[in-house]
Design a protein around this motif. Structure first.
Motif, short mmCIF file in Angstrom:
data_model
loop_
_atom_site.label_atom_id
_atom_site.label_comp_id
_atom_site.label_asym_id
_atom_site.label_seq_id
_atom_site.Cartn_x
_atom_site.Cartn_y
_atom_site.Cartn_z
N HIS A 191 0.29 -2.80 -4.78
CA HIS A 191 -0.03 -2.48 -3.39
C HIS A 191 0.89 -3.22 -2.42
O HIS A 191 1.52 -4.22 -2.77
N HIS B 90 -7.10 -2.76 6.41
CA HIS B 90 -6.68 -4.03 7.01
C HIS B 90 -6.58 -3.96 8.53
O HIS B 90 -6.72 -4.98 9.20
N ARG C 266 -6.00 -3.84 -1.92
CA ARG C 266 -5.39 -2.51 -1.80
C ARG C 266 -6.28 -1.56 -1.02
O ARG C 266 -5.81 -0.77 -0.20
N SER D 150 -0.18 -4.36 0.68
CA SER D 150 -1.08 -4.86 1.73
C SER D 150 -0.48 -6.02 2.51
O SER D 150 -0.90 -6.28 3.64
N ASN E 269 -10.45 -9.43 6.62
CA ASN E 269 -10.26 -8.88 5.28
C ASN E 269 -11.38 -9.26 4.34
O ASN E 269 -11.92 -8.42 3.61
N LEU F 247 -1.32 1.23 4.79
CA LEU F 247 -2.62 1.76 4.36
C LEU F 247 -2.44 3.08 3.63
O LEU F 247 -3.08 3.32 2.60
N ASN G 252 -0.88 2.61 0.19
CA ASN G 252 -1.85 2.09 -0.78
C ASN G 252 -2.79 3.17 -1.31
O ASN G 252 -3.55 2.91 -2.25
#
Length: 405
Positions: free
Chosen positions: A343, A287, A283, A345, A249, A319, A322
């Motif tokens: 978000h 990921h 966000r 995430s 990340n 994903l 977001n």
């Protein structure tokens, strides 16, 4: 969101090959699935059959928080999936439903409270400063992934777990193999078994030397009869490998900042914007490849007009959620001062990531160090020459060669 009325016709099944993606480009297949509608059907490279895919923000949160969708039941089904191997050990918390899920998470909750994570801050800062001091002493160029982004999160999660320093390289190698499909299912499965054997050995040894470490807490929970050794081992495995996500990340964040020097300079010159900027980067960045862990419907449920029948597999895409334009205006652009920014995430509902505060702490410390201790930080090679992890479940650069003045 749930809607009354008859279910619409079933959408076609889309084969999702999850091609290797460079940089932080949004997956074009996922983008097409989002355009096709809030609820579609997919087939991933491994496993059997097809699964529903939920993309819209409100629907994602509803399904993730709805007890009519079970994680535990997935263990009994060969659900279509990205990984060639089935990562969780039997009894792992990620594949439990309440109340067992609640019981398991409670055993390690003390390590993930605000005060528990903050207890790590001083030690984490010391470890980070040591790594950065070494990089600056050696001088450029360096591979930032090799020298900082990989060893720092590993050291922090091992500190949290109570894994001795001498064992950390071995644990890192197992984690890399578990989270990759590039070297085949057999090697990944063997790495999972090896790590489970290691963690189980630590638990059987009654290793409480780490005090409030995760392993120490689990030893106490096993001795008290709150969890079985198998459950404790599965929980320890997921926490350990979950720490690896921070490397990727933050690697994605650094890639964005070094290819968008205007954003980097804005964050360097305006420290007050960094908390919201990090939240927006969380966000925005990809990921993972494809989707994470599935669920099985326990009964017939209608989602966005589509009838999901009992026994059918369901994925939610965090994903996609977001990038929902109804929640995040101009979703494909980075707005460092975006507010509100709800978000998902770190997931949502009972399986919301328990390590989210730790991940935020690590990300904050590393980004601060890069902004404040390096001048004119830039790639040492053209960005087009960077390589990205092949076959990884979590997206990120293999290396980040950088230089500075």
């Amino acid at each position: 969101m749930l809607k009354d009325g008859p279910a619409t016709a079933r959408p076609p099944v889309t084969h999702w090959p999850t091609p290797a993606l460079d940089g932080v480009d949004f997956d074009p297949v996922l983008a097409e699935l989002m355009r096709a509608g809030p609820v579609t059907r997919i087939k991933l490279p491994n496993g059997s059959g097809w699964a529903w895919l939920i993309c819209r923000f409100e629907d994602v949160r509803m399904v993730a928080n709805d007890p009519r969708f079970s994680r535990k039941l997935v263990v009994e089904h060969d659900v279509t999936r990205l990984a060639p191997h089935f990562i969780p050990a039997p009894g792992a918390v990620g594949f439990e439903d309440p109340p067992d899920h609640t019981r398991l998470r409670r055993t390690v909750a003390a390590a993930f409270t605000t005060s528990g994570v903050e207890r790590l801050r001083t030690r984490a800062q010391e470890m980070l400063d040591g790594l950065v001091d070494g990089i600056l002493r050696d001088g450029p160029p360096v591979d930032l992934t090799e020298r900082l982004l990989a060893p720092f999160p590993l050291a922090v999660v091992c500190e949290l777990m109570g894994v001795p320093e001498d064992d950390r390289p071995m644990v890192h190698e197992w984690t890399t193999l578990i989270l990759s499909s590039a070297q085949g299912a057999q090697r990944s499965e063997q790495a999972k078994n090896d790590m489970c054997a290691y963690l189980g050995g630590r638990l059987r040894a009654g290793d409480t030397a780490g005090g409030e470490s995760v392993i120490g807490l689990l030893v106490k929970a096993v001795e008290a009869g709150e969890v079985t050794e198998e459950e404790a081992t599965g929980l320890a495995l997921l926490i350990q490998i979950g720490g690896e996500a921070v490397t990727n990340n933050v690697g994605n964040m650094v890639y964005i900042l070094l290819t968008r020097p205007d954003l980097l300079e804005h964050m360097r010159s305006n420290p007050g914007v960094r908390p919201s900027a990090l939240n927006e980067l969380l966000r925005y960045i990809p990921h993972r490849n494809a989707v994470g862990l599935s669920r099985i419907a326990l009964e017939d449920v209608t989602v966005a007009g589509h009838l999901i029948r009992a026994g059918e597999a369901v994925y939610v895409s965090y994903l996609a959620a977001n990038r929902d334009p109804d929640v995040f205006p101009d979703p494909d652009e980075l707005h460092l001062d975006r507010s509100p920014n709800p978000h998902v995430s770190f997931g949502y509902g009972p399986h919301f990531c328990p390590g989210n505060m730790l991940a935020r702490l690590e990300s904050e410390l590393m980004v601060d160090a890069l902004l404040d201790r390096f001048t004119d930080l830039r790639f040492a090679v053209p960005a087009s020459e960077l390589r990205w992890r092949p076959g990884a479940l979590i997206r990120g650069p293999e290396g980040l060669p950088v230089t500075w003045s």
